[in-house]
Design an enzyme around this catalytic site. Structure first.
Site, PDB file in Angstrom:
ATOM      1  N   GLU A   1     -11.690  -3.523  -2.293  1.00  0.00           N
ATOM      2  CA  GLU A   1     -10.776  -2.520  -2.836  1.00  0.00           C
ATOM      3  C   GLU A   1     -10.683  -2.661  -4.354  1.00  0.00           C
ATOM      4  OE1 GLU A   1      -7.049  -2.916  -0.356  1.00  0.00           O
ATOM      5  OE2 GLU A   1      -8.384  -4.378   0.592  1.00  0.00           O
TER       6      GLU A   1
ATOM      7  N   HIS B   1      -9.537   2.147   1.191  1.00  0.00           N
ATOM      8  CA  HIS B   1      -9.387   0.973   2.054  1.00  0.00           C
ATOM      9  C   HIS B   1     -10.404   0.979   3.199  1.00  0.00           C
ATOM     10  CE1 HIS B   1      -7.421  -2.393   4.033  1.00  0.00           C
ATOM     11  NE2 HIS B   1      -6.475  -2.415   3.111  1.00  0.00           N
TER      12      HIS B   1
ATOM     13  N   HIS C   1       0.807  -1.229   0.000  1.00  0.00           N
ATOM     14  CA  HIS C   1       0.000   0.000   0.000  1.00  0.00           C
ATOM     15  C   HIS C   1       0.838   1.276   0.000  1.00  0.00           C
ATOM     16  CE1 HIS C   1      -3.470  -2.407   0.194  1.00  0.00           C
ATOM     17  NE2 HIS C   1      -3.591  -2.525   1.498  1.00  0.00           N
TER      18      HIS C   1
END
Length: 376
Positions: free
Chosen positions: A341, A206, A137
């Site tokens: 996501e 997220h 991420h």
């Protein structure tokens, strides 16, 4: 005759006045206020979007969706996303480790990049590691860990951030824009970006959803419009295979309770400690289409996810273990929420056969995801 004409004109005027009134009432109200400060003193704002029935709150730190209130089938509203009560909770959680990333904008690259490296235009780039041997991420200081600039727009808020060349190891000065808008239960997230040097990009949100607002999500019924998924190795990196979901616990082509097969004796489930995988959407990239539907029979709440991305990562909250105290000091337990996501596939920069996540200098990255809340 004159009386009839006056009545007709009055009726017409009344029609347009009523139409104007309806239009005005339907407009989303956008307000902002201070939401505390970062440890270094940087002020953080929170924007509230209300369409009269639903309410979304977005803060400038991390572009986080702090809360989303949606009514059940009886009209009773509840907050359906996990998070914290104040900015201090997020700052403590977004501490550079492989944290929970509650509600944040993720970038530059959502999901994992193997060994924290990729090669682009013949140059190898190295990224900070924050998930074992991988970069997750965007690394320890991804887009979730910066304060975005914000301004109100029609029905929502626009966030902007300039990621400098070399930040977190990524090439190019990247100008990112994220717009959140709320209209009639549709929370629309529109991402765009430009760069002055070839780079890779994969932005997503997220948020952790629990449509009942309490308990776990194992009885939520999930539909994924995907006939294939990307199996992973022990480090949760795609093997490169696009595997059929047929006769596997990954077949959500029809509505299925999340808990129905989550503890099955399946190698992929063991590796993910449940579901933590990317599904290959049947709609393909570039076309805005329904990717997923989530339904909670108890409350009647429905969440439809629409996207133009090639994949969607379904994560069933496998690493929540009660150690994180969320809103109201309540522990976030195992499977207390899930993530959907929308994204490019994990580790795409290292898989030439995957849809490309490259953004060339001078080109514009643009993608849209809609979280549509209804009831039945």
């Amino acid at each position: 005759m004159k009386f009839r004409k006056i009545m007709r004109l009055t009726a017409i005027a009344g029609f347009w006045l009523a139409l104007f009134s309806m239009t005005t009432e339907a407009k989303t109200k956008v307000t902002s206020q201070p939401f505390g400060k970062m440890p270094d003193g940087t002020p953080v704002e929170i924007y509230t979007l209300s369409d009269g029935i639903h309410e979304a709150r977005i803060m400038t730190y991390g572009g986080v969706l702090v809360s989303f209130k949606a009514p059940d089938r009886n009209g009773k509203a509840a907050d359906v996303v996990l998070g914290f009560d104040d900015v201090d909770g997020y700052a403590a959680n977004f501490n550079g480790s492989a944290d929970a990333f509650f509600g944040a904008v993720i970038g530059r690259y959502a999901n994992r990049i193997a060994q924290g490296s990729f090669t682009l235009d013949g140059v190898k780039y190295s990224l900070p590691l924050n998930d074992g041997k991988n970069s997750l991420h965007g690394g320890p200081r991804g887009f979730n860990n910066v304060v975005w600039k914000a301004k109100p727009i029609a029905d929502g808020v626009e966030l902007t951030y300039l990621s400098r060349d070399g930040e977190a190891g990524y090439p190019g000065n990247l100008s990112a824009v994220v717009q959140y808008t709320l209209v009639k239960g549709d929370l629309r997230i529109e991402y765009s970006a430009t760069t002055d040097k070839d780079t890779v990009i994969n932005l997503t949100n997220h948020s952790y959803f629990n449509l009942s607002g309490q308990g776990d999500i194992l009885n939520h019924q999930l539909t994924l419009h995907a006939s294939r998924f990307t199996p992973v190795d022990t480090g949760l990196i795609p093997t490169g295979e696009l595997k059929s979901v047929v006769s596997t616990p990954f077949d959500f082509r029809t509505a299925t309770p999340i808990g129905a097969r989550i503890n099955g004796d399946d190698e992929q489930l063991h590796r993910g400690h449940g579901y933590d995988h990317n599904w290959v959407l049947d709609s393909g990239p570039g076309k805005l289409a329904e990717a997923a539907e989530l339904y909670d029979a108890g409350s009647g709440r429905v969440l439809k996810v629409l996207t133009d991305q090639p994949g969607i990562q379904f994560y069933s909250g496998n690493f929540l273990n009660g150690s994180i105290k969320g809103k109201g000091g309540k522990p976030d337990e195992l499977h207390s929420a899930l993530c959907l996501e929308t994204q490019h596939f994990p580790d795409s920069p290292n898989h030439p056969d995957f849809p490309t996540a490259e953004l060339k200098a001078g080109e514009r990255y643009h993608t849209v995801t809609i979280f549509r809340f209804t009831t039945r």
